[in-house]
Design a protein around this motif. Structure first.
Motif, PDB file in Angstrom:
ATOM      1  N   LEU A 135       0.814  -1.211   0.000  1.00  0.00           N
ATOM      2  CA  LEU A 135       0.000   0.000   0.000  1.00  0.00           C
ATOM      3  C   LEU A 135       0.851   1.267   0.000  1.00  0.00           C
ATOM      4  CD1 LEU A 135      -2.901   1.279   0.425  1.00  0.00           C
ATOM      5  CD2 LEU A 135      -2.372   1.215   2.870  1.00  0.00           C
ATOM      6  N   VAL A 136       0.553   2.158  -0.955  1.00  0.00           N
ATOM      7  CA  VAL A 136       1.188   3.477  -0.997  1.00  0.00           C
ATOM      8  C   VAL A 136       0.149   4.589  -1.029  1.00  0.00           C
ATOM      9  CG1 VAL A 136       3.271   2.646  -2.157  1.00  0.00           C
ATOM     10  CG2 VAL A 136       1.341   3.453  -3.526  1.00  0.00           C
ATOM     11  N   GLU A 137      -1.127   4.216  -1.218  1.00  0.00           N
ATOM     12  CA  GLU A 137      -2.188   5.219  -1.310  1.00  0.00           C
ATOM     13  C   GLU A 137      -2.271   6.034  -0.020  1.00  0.00           C
ATOM     14  OE1 GLU A 137      -7.033   5.504  -2.102  1.00  0.00           O
ATOM     15  OE2 GLU A 137      -6.004   3.569  -2.175  1.00  0.00           O
ATOM     16  N   ALA A 138      -2.342   7.329  -0.166  1.00  0.00           N
ATOM     17  CA  ALA A 138      -2.345   8.222   0.991  1.00  0.00           C
ATOM     18  C   ALA A 138      -3.607   8.053   1.828  1.00  0.00           C
ATOM     19  CB  ALA A 138      -2.220   9.672   0.523  1.00  0.00           C
ATOM     20  N   VAL A 139      -3.509   8.452   3.070  1.00  0.00           N
ATOM     21  CA  VAL A 139      -4.667   8.462   3.965  1.00  0.00           C
ATOM     22  C   VAL A 139      -5.562   9.629   3.576  1.00  0.00           C
ATOM     23  CG1 VAL A 139      -5.388   8.855   6.347  1.00  0.00           C
ATOM     24  CG2 VAL A 139      -3.449   7.348   5.858  1.00  0.00           C
ATOM     25  N   GLY A 140      -6.839   9.323   3.304  1.00  0.00           N
ATOM     26  CA  GLY A 140      -7.777  10.352   2.891  1.00  0.00           C
ATOM     27  C   GLY A 140      -8.649  10.841   4.030  1.00  0.00           C
ATOM     28  N   SER A 141      -9.687  11.584   3.654  1.00  0.00           N
ATOM     29  CA  SER A 141     -10.554  12.214   4.653  1.00  0.00           C
ATOM     30  C   SER A 141     -11.293  11.197   5.510  1.00  0.00           C
ATOM     31  CB  SER A 141     -11.564  13.128   3.952  1.00  0.00           C
ATOM     32  OG  SER A 141     -10.911  14.165   3.256  1.00  0.00           O
ATOM     33  N   GLY A 142     -11.678  10.062   4.914  1.00  0.00           N
ATOM     34  CA  GLY A 142     -12.384   9.047   5.682  1.00  0.00           C
ATOM     35  C   GLY A 142     -11.515   8.447   6.767  1.00  0.00           C
ATOM     36  N   LYS A 158     -20.766   6.467  13.018  1.00  0.00           N
ATOM     37  CA  LYS A 158     -21.936   7.135  12.449  1.00  0.00           C
ATOM     38  C   LYS A 158     -21.527   8.132  11.372  1.00  0.00           C
ATOM     39  CE  LYS A 158     -24.850   6.694  16.588  1.00  0.00           C
ATOM     40  NZ  LYS A 158     -25.512   7.429  17.704  1.00  0.00           N
ATOM     41  N   ARG A 159     -20.443   8.862  11.609  1.00  0.00           N
ATOM     42  CA  ARG A 159     -19.980   9.825  10.607  1.00  0.00           C
ATOM     43  C   ARG A 159     -19.474   9.104   9.356  1.00  0.00           C
ATOM     44  NH1 ARG A 159     -17.296  12.212  15.195  1.00  0.00           N
ATOM     45  NH2 ARG A 159     -18.524  13.935  16.043  1.00  0.00           N
ATOM     46  N   LEU A 160     -18.748   8.014   9.570  1.00  0.00           N
ATOM     47  CA  LEU A 160     -18.216   7.265   8.430  1.00  0.00           C
ATOM     48  C   LEU A 160     -19.332   6.652   7.594  1.00  0.00           C
ATOM     49  CD1 LEU A 160     -15.144   5.476  10.063  1.00  0.00           C
ATOM     50  CD2 LEU A 160     -15.090   7.235   8.280  1.00  0.00           C
ATOM     51  N   ALA A 161     -20.432   6.275   8.225  1.00  0.00           N
ATOM     52  CA  ALA A 161     -21.549   5.675   7.493  1.00  0.00           C
ATOM     53  C   ALA A 161     -22.142   6.647   6.480  1.00  0.00           C
ATOM     54  CB  ALA A 161     -22.628   5.214   8.464  1.00  0.00           C
ATOM     55  N   LYS A 162     -21.933   7.954   6.703  1.00  0.00           N
ATOM     56  CA  LYS A 162     -22.464   8.975   5.791  1.00  0.00           C
ATOM     57  C   LYS A 162     -21.359   9.648   4.976  1.00  0.00           C
ATOM     58  CE  LYS A 162     -26.227  10.020   9.044  1.00  0.00           C
ATOM     59  NZ  LYS A 162     -26.868  11.071   9.880  1.00  0.00           N
ATOM     60  N   ASP A 163     -20.133   9.167   5.124  1.00  0.00           N
ATOM     61  CA  ASP A 163     -18.979   9.764   4.450  1.00  0.00           C
ATOM     62  C   ASP A 163     -18.846   9.176   3.047  1.00  0.00           C
ATOM     63  OD1 ASP A 163     -16.370  10.565   3.631  1.00  0.00           O
ATOM     64  OD2 ASP A 163     -15.773  10.786   5.723  1.00  0.00           O
ATOM     65  N   ALA A 164     -18.755  10.021   2.037  1.00  0.00           N
ATOM     66  CA  ALA A 164     -18.701   9.557   0.648  1.00  0.00           C
ATOM     67  C   ALA A 164     -17.282   9.474   0.095  1.00  0.00           C
ATOM     68  CB  ALA A 164     -19.541  10.471  -0.242  1.00  0.00           C
ATOM     69  N   HIS A 165     -16.272   9.757   0.899  1.00  0.00           N
ATOM     70  CA  HIS A 165     -14.900   9.688   0.397  1.00  0.00           C
ATOM     71  C   HIS A 165     -14.508   8.238   0.099  1.00  0.00           C
ATOM     72  CE1 HIS A 165     -14.769  13.692   2.413  1.00  0.00           C
ATOM     73  NE2 HIS A 165     -14.012  13.976   1.363  1.00  0.00           N
ATOM     74  N   ASP A 166     -13.559   8.073  -0.818  1.00  0.00           N
ATOM     75  CA  ASP A 166     -13.195   6.735  -1.285  1.00  0.00           C
ATOM     76  C   ASP A 166     -12.698   5.824  -0.175  1.00  0.00           C
ATOM     77  OD1 ASP A 166     -13.932   7.089  -3.904  1.00  0.00           O
ATOM     78  OD2 ASP A 166     -11.948   7.742  -4.574  1.00  0.00           O
ATOM     79  N   ASP A 167     -12.055   6.378   0.841  1.00  0.00           N
ATOM     80  CA  ASP A 167     -11.481   5.528   1.884  1.00  0.00           C
ATOM     81  C   ASP A 167     -12.364   5.424   3.122  1.00  0.00           C
ATOM     82  OD1 ASP A 167     -11.130   8.124   2.723  1.00  0.00           O
ATOM     83  OD2 ASP A 167      -9.086   7.826   3.466  1.00  0.00           O
ATOM     84  N   ALA A 168     -13.605   5.914   3.042  1.00  0.00           N
ATOM     85  CA  ALA A 168     -14.497   5.851   4.205  1.00  0.00           C
ATOM     86  C   ALA A 168     -14.867   4.412   4.546  1.00  0.00           C
ATOM     87  CB  ALA A 168     -15.754   6.680   3.954  1.00  0.00           C
ATOM     88  N   LEU A 169     -15.077   3.577   3.516  1.00  0.00           N
ATOM     89  CA  LEU A 169     -15.404   2.177   3.780  1.00  0.00           C
ATOM     90  C   LEU A 169     -14.236   1.478   4.468  1.00  0.00           C
ATOM     91  CD1 LEU A 169     -17.268  -0.245   3.551  1.00  0.00           C
ATOM     92  CD2 LEU A 169     -16.387  -0.634   1.240  1.00  0.00           C
ATOM     93  N   ALA A 170     -13.022   1.730   3.996  1.00  0.00           N
ATOM     94  CA  ALA A 170     -11.846   1.135   4.635  1.00  0.00           C
ATOM     95  C   ALA A 170     -11.744   1.584   6.089  1.00  0.00           C
ATOM     96  CB  ALA A 170     -10.581   1.522   3.872  1.00  0.00           C
ATOM     97  N   ALA A 171     -12.023   2.859   6.341  1.00  0.00           N
ATOM     98  CA  ALA A 171     -11.974   3.367   7.711  1.00  0.00           C
ATOM     99  C   ALA A 171     -12.999   2.662   8.591  1.00  0.00           C
ATOM    100  CB  ALA A 171     -12.215   4.875   7.713  1.00  0.00           C
TER     101      ALA A 171
END
Length: 449
Positions: free
Chosen positions: A352-359, A375-388
């Protein structure tokens, strides 16, 4: 636009696809135990004094004490001839006529490519070569990759221009570009369906996607064009762990994706069955429902594991460097979380080299409770929110470690431990009575215990 929709839905064509013999790609390291792979229970073999763990470009050579028990090393044989596999799939698709009879010479053909494909560049190149050989003009072919990493598109562009023609266009889908997204229709619940404009405007759409088991974290059917090629808001609605983790809500999302495919006019797709090691086991093509059934049969045979909980689970990420992103880390961690004992530990080995995003940065909000962050992550649309969300869930009951190329401080700030070398991993293994090694962990289907 109707994607290969000229033929009546009621038509049925006898499938004639190649069947092969495969072995499981799942390795378990365990004291006095057996594992069940697919429908068969396999007894593991004695672990050697030294063994290797391969993930991406890395190959770690490690040693294990006798107390670590047993270690099987089954593999899935890759298809021997990729050119022949593509020709077989497209000339004799499942319940569908040969594509040469379904695509007109002047059709604008768009290939919607899943970035998780094994051997992505090679597979896409061979598919497009087949279309050219059967009458499609290069200037009428367009490739859209559901990934905004420019390196994937650049590598694919270079190969296609070298082996086919510079007239073939390649682009990366951008979910944040409103000019590149078009409205298709509304689903049964009146939710809007937005998709990549190039795909919507095409005469023929050919999805090329990586086969996944129906139990996969983000399984959305045989095509997965939607939400992969949708807008940011829609992707956020889909990639929400509370929804994906709820069987009823997950099924509703899949139904929404199926409706999007129907409105787009998709009747045909190409699925690539992974073999591990960034290799292809089989290529299947055909009409929607029978193709999905055939793919699930293959994935259950090759990638389904019934494992007893282990104190330590080591999940190895597979694929080219471009596939070692947070999405696949989430898939691997999600699978590992299904077969780790309560209070146990999980190690995800990646490049993994992908940077840490907003999620993922939400995991640093130490002043908030895990419940509030979830709860916040469940509504977060950033690409890494699911990973978070997957990381947060795993950390609730387990110790989580990561092998990556990110800075140690960056990973540790997320609450994740860091493994930097083979010696540290072997030391961690020695502290646990049982250990499961999941090879190509993002492809697995872990059966519930």
């Amino acid at each position: 636009m109707l994607g290969l929709a000229r033929l009546p839905l009621g038509l049925r064509y006898a499938p004639n696809y190649q069947k092969g013999q495969f072995q499981s790609n799942i390795g378990l390291l365990r004291v006095n135990s057996s594992i069940s792979v697919g429908k068969m229970t396999q007894r593991s073999h004695s672990i050697p004094a030294s063994f290797s763990l391969e993930f991406g470009a890395e190959k770690w050579h490690s040693t294990a004490s006798n107390s670590m028990g047993e270690f099987p090393s089954p593999v899935i044989e890759p298809c021997g001839d990729l050119v022949a596999a593509v020709a077989q799939a497209l000339s004799q698709p499942i319940d569908f006529p040969p594509l040469a009879d379904a695509v007109m010479p002047d059709d604008q053909v768009v290939f919607a490519v899943d970035p998780s494909l094994p051997s992505l560049v090679e597979v896409v190149c061979e598919v497009l070569k087949w279309f050219v050989e059967h009458g499609t003009e290069p200037h009428n072919m367009h490739v859209v990759v559901a990934d905004n990493q420019t390196r994937v598109a650049e590598d694919l562009t270079a190969r296609l221009h070298e082996q086919i023609s510079a007239k073939v266009s390649v682009e990366s889908h951008d979910p944040d570009n409103p000019e590149g997204i078009a409205y298709v229709a509304a689903n049964e619940e009146s939710d809007p369906i937005y998709l990549n404009r190039r795909i919507v405007d095409a005469d023929v759409v050919v999805p090329i996607t990586c086969a996944r088991p129906a139990s996969a974290l983000d399984y959305m059917g045989v095509f997965s064009v939607f939400p992969l090629f949708s807008d940011r808001k829609t992707r956020g609605n889909f990639y929400s762990l509370p929804k994906l983790g709820n069987a009823e809500e997950h099924q509703q999302l899949k139904h929404w994706a199926d409706q999007a495919a129907w409105w787009l006019g998709l009747l045909f797709g190409i699925q690539v069955v992974p073999a591990g090691g960034n290799q292809v086991a089989e290529i299947l093509a055909g009409q929607t429902e029978p193709l999905e059934q055939a793919c699930q049969t293959r994935m259950n045979k090759l990638w389904q594991a019934d494992a007893q909980p282990a104190d330590l689970v080591v999940a190895l990420l597979d694929g080219a460097p471009s596939q070692h992103g947070w999405y696949n880390v989430a898939r691997a961690l999600y699978n590992a979380n299904q077969c780790v004992a309560p209070g146990g530990s999980i190690v995800v080995c990646s490049n993994l080299v992908e940077a840490v995003g907003s999620g993922l940065r939400r995991l640093r909000e130490t002043h908030d409770t895990p419940e509030d962050i979830a709860k916040r992550l469940a509504k977060d649309a950033h690409d890494d929110a699911l990973a978070a969300s997957v990381v947060l869930e795993a950390l609730a009951d387990h110790h989580v470690y990561l092998v990556s190329q990110l800075r140690k401080e960056t990973v540790e700030s997320l609450g994740i431990g860091v493994i930097e070398n083979e010696q540290q991993l072997v030391h961690l293994m020695s502290q646990h009575a049982t250990c499961a090694v999941l090879r190509a962990a993002q492809h697995l289907s872990i059966l519930p215990n």
